[in-house]
Scaffold this motif. Structure first.
Motif, mmCIF file in Angstrom:
data_model
loop_
_atom_site.group_PDB
_atom_site.id
_atom_site.type_symbol
_atom_site.label_atom_id
_atom_site.label_comp_id
_atom_site.label_asym_id
_atom_site.label_seq_id
_atom_site.Cartn_x
_atom_site.Cartn_y
_atom_site.Cartn_z
ATOM 1 N N UNK A 53 0.858 -1.195 0.000
ATOM 2 C CA UNK A 53 0.000 0.000 0.000
ATOM 3 C C UNK A 53 0.885 1.232 0.000
ATOM 4 N N UNK A 73 -0.324 -3.523 -5.206
ATOM 5 C CA UNK A 73 -0.912 -4.083 -3.997
ATOM 6 C C UNK A 73 -1.873 -5.211 -4.326
ATOM 7 N N UNK A 77 -1.619 -8.840 -2.737
ATOM 8 C CA UNK A 77 -2.688 -9.298 -1.843
ATOM 9 C C UNK A 77 -2.828 -10.822 -1.847
ATOM 10 N N UNK A 84 -7.513 -3.759 8.060
ATOM 11 C CA UNK A 84 -7.391 -2.350 8.438
ATOM 12 C C UNK A 84 -7.736 -2.140 9.910
ATOM 13 N N UNK A 89 -13.187 1.357 7.062
ATOM 14 C CA UNK A 89 -12.366 1.679 5.895
ATOM 15 C C UNK A 89 -12.392 0.554 4.875
ATOM 16 N N UNK A 154 -8.989 -14.945 1.751
ATOM 17 C CA UNK A 154 -8.104 -14.839 0.583
ATOM 18 C C UNK A 154 -6.946 -15.817 0.681
ATOM 19 N N UNK B 160 -9.457 6.014 0.752
ATOM 20 C CA UNK B 160 -9.446 4.934 1.737
ATOM 21 C C UNK B 160 -10.091 3.678 1.161
ATOM 22 N N UNK B 163 -7.831 2.020 -1.270
ATOM 23 C CA UNK B 163 -6.776 1.277 -0.577
ATOM 24 C C UNK B 163 -7.305 -0.070 -0.124
ATOM 25 N N UNK B 164 -8.519 -0.047 0.452
ATOM 26 C CA UNK B 164 -9.110 -1.287 0.953
ATOM 27 C C UNK B 164 -9.310 -2.268 -0.193
ATOM 28 N N UNK B 165 -9.727 -1.749 -1.350
ATOM 29 C CA UNK B 165 -9.977 -2.644 -2.476
ATOM 30 C C UNK B 165 -8.681 -3.197 -3.042
ATOM 31 N N UNK B 166 -7.630 -2.366 -3.002
ATOM 32 C CA UNK B 166 -6.322 -2.853 -3.457
ATOM 33 C C UNK B 166 -5.901 -4.059 -2.650
ATOM 34 N N UNK B 167 -6.090 -3.963 -1.325
ATOM 35 C CA UNK B 167 -5.641 -5.071 -0.490
ATOM 36 C C UNK B 167 -6.519 -6.300 -0.667
ATOM 37 N N UNK B 168 -7.619 -6.123 -1.381
ATOM 38 C CA UNK B 168 -8.479 -7.280 -1.621
ATOM 39 C C UNK B 168 -8.363 -7.736 -3.062
#
Lengths: 268, 249
Positions: A53, A73, A77, A84, A89, A154, B160, B163-168
């Motif tokens: 990130x 990212x 992942x 988070x 968020x 995941x 925000x 960012x959350x979607x990137x990590x998913x």
């Protein structure tokens, strides 16, 4: 060979503020590590570098042979999941099931696999009764478990939990402990940021202490919690039982109640 | 910090608003496009004295350049006219089009830079406070406040969520198509999130007696100084001179 390595990693925000300064740490598969330190010590920035990130402004972060600079990212992942700090968020679906399902589906897993992952994650996090509910109708602590489940689903090798203990009651803490242990046994690396020293004592072996944007100690929990100098520099306190032992002037490595009881029996 | 000290930013919000209005009116009173364009540098100078020269210039130039260029291209090619200055195939630039574009863009530049300046040198809080002092009901001022805060808040929330979607596993970097694909799924949580936060905001407001039927006092005060008087009189005199000069011309 460690699975996840940070080498002299620094991060400066665009406005020039340096949040993390030349941090070194490495993690093996199946490890459970707690990162502790005051607010503003750079903990969250550090873990955000672990899943790409944030890209280090200097130094390198390498995950399973991948330098985070070369991958997005979204690609990372698959290897590193990040829960988070603030569940709001992260949640962006209208029911818990689709929230958990989103990640594995994005990874392109086959249908049955997605289903299996979702159910396993939901069970571990204890959100099975709420699968059809809207996450926004759940209380904060439950929302946090929804986001944990959605990352577990995941099936990444590393899972980072950012302050999972905040605002949780005892059953929730036990669920967290059980979840961390189960995932560890499956060979997953769990990295947890927390302010709850009792939680650290009960569930982790290795502890990394951060203060003032740097790592100041990285050791076994017993060594950390009896290194008063390090604790003072990080403005941390010993766990309650250790403090009691210290005040009574008995033992130099007490962490838990049984140890204290043994030590007290000796002094009878 | 600099903002706090400079005289210009310490003016009362309504005085600042008068400056803005005066600049806009002047742009329409003075004939031709020279003065209207000059409003931008005038605002830059004012922004410099308010200590926000860089922010203002960045914002104004970024926002206006695109608009001005587009209007110029469109108007000079497609405005109906006969006096052809330059042509290429079926496209031709006409004098009437260029003149109209000059007129249009100069007014846009003047009005827009005056307003950007106003919002740069006035805190939203101050503006709302002064409106309440004038006697606007707090419901109205709250709508103004929340509308002005909506855009930056939504922008933050979008980042925000992304960012959350990137990590998913959602790809948000790279080609335009990829980024567009990533943008669409952020919309529903963004809107839902805003609705959800509205509910919380209502509860918070009520818990602070927002709709209580009494006169409320405020811990926050803004004072009109003699400079406000001075600036206001100066502006009115200048505008009067301009009008007289224009009529006499």
């Amino acid at each position: 060979m460690s699975f996840l390595t940070l080498t002299n990693a620094s991060f400066a925000y665009p406005n020039g503020y340096k949040a993390v300064d030349r941090v070194n740490m490495s993690f093996n598969k199946g490890e459970s590590v707690a990162i502790v330190g005051q607010n503003g010590a750079g903990k969250t920035t550090t873990v955000k570098m672990m899943n790409g990130l944030l890209k280090p402004s200097e130094g390198d972060v390498v995950i399973d042979g991948w330098n985070t600079r070369d991958y997005t990212t979204a690609q990372i992942s698959r290897k590193v999941g990040y829960v988070f700090q603030n569940p709001d968020d992260q949640i962006f679906h209208n029911d818990v099931y689709s929230e958990i399902e989103f990640g594995p589906r994005k990874l392109g897993l086959p249908e049955e696999q997605v289903k299996a992952n979702v159910m396993k994650a939901a069970e571990l996090a204890g959100v099975v009764p709420f699968l059809k509910d809207n996450p926004y109708n759940l209380p904060y602590s439950m929302r946090k478990f929804v986001t944990i489940a959605s990352v577990i689903a995941m099936d990444s090798s590393v899972i980072i939990l950012d302050e999972p203990t905040a605002g949780q009651d005892l059953p929730a803490m036990e669920r967290l402990a059980n979840l961390i242990e189960t995932l560890n046994q499956e060979g997953k690396t769990i990295i947890t940021i927390t302010h709850d020293m009792e939680f650290v004592v009960n569930n982790f072996h290795r502890v990394i202490v951060m203060a003032n944007r740097q790592v100041i100690a990285d050791d076994d929990k017993r060594a950390i919690f009896w290194n008063l100098d390090v604790l003072e520099r990080a403005m941390l306190k010993q766990p309650h039982i250790s403090r009691l032992g210290y005040s009574l002037g008995i033992g130099h490595n007490i962490l838990a109640i049984p140890e204290l009881a043994d030590e007290l029996a000796k002094h009878k | 910090m600099n903002n706090e000290r400079s005289m210009l930013s310490r003016l009362y919000p309504t005085t600042k608003f008068m400056i803005t209005i005066a600049l806009c009116l002047a742009a329409f009173i003075v004939p031709g496009y020279g003065f209207s364009y000059a409003v931008l540098p005038i605002c830059m100078v004012l922004a410099y004295f308010a200590g926000s020269f860089k922010e203002f210039s960045n914002l104004a130039i970024k926002a206006l350049l695109m608009i001005v260029v587009f209007i110029f291209i469109l108007q000079s090619f497609f405005y109906p006219g006969h006096d052809i200055l330059w042509s290429w195939g079926i496209f031709s630039i006409k004098r009437e089009g260029v003149e109209f574009a000059l007129f249009l863009t100069s007014k846009i530049v003047a009005v827009a830079s005056a307003f950007i300046l106003f919002f740069r040198i006035t805190k939203v809080k101050d503006l709302v406070h002064s409106l309440e002092q004038i006697g606007l009901p707090s419901k109205v001022t709250y709508v103004i406040l929340s509308t002005l805060q909506l855009i930056p808040e939504m922008k933050k929330l979008t980042l925000v969520i992304m960012d959350a979607q990137k990590t998913r596993g959602v790809e948000t970097e790279g080609k335009l198509l990829v980024r567009m694909k990533a943008f669409l799924p952020t919309l529903s949580p963004l809107i839902l999130g805003s609705v959800a936060s509205t509910e919380e905001r209502v509860l918070t407001l009520e818990s602070r007696a927002f709709s209580a039927n009494v006169k409320k006092s405020s811990i926050y005060t803004l004072e009109k100084t003699k400079y406000d008087r001075l600036v206001q009189i100066l502006l009115i005199v200048l505008l009067a001179i301009l009008i007289v000069w224009r009529v006499a011309l």
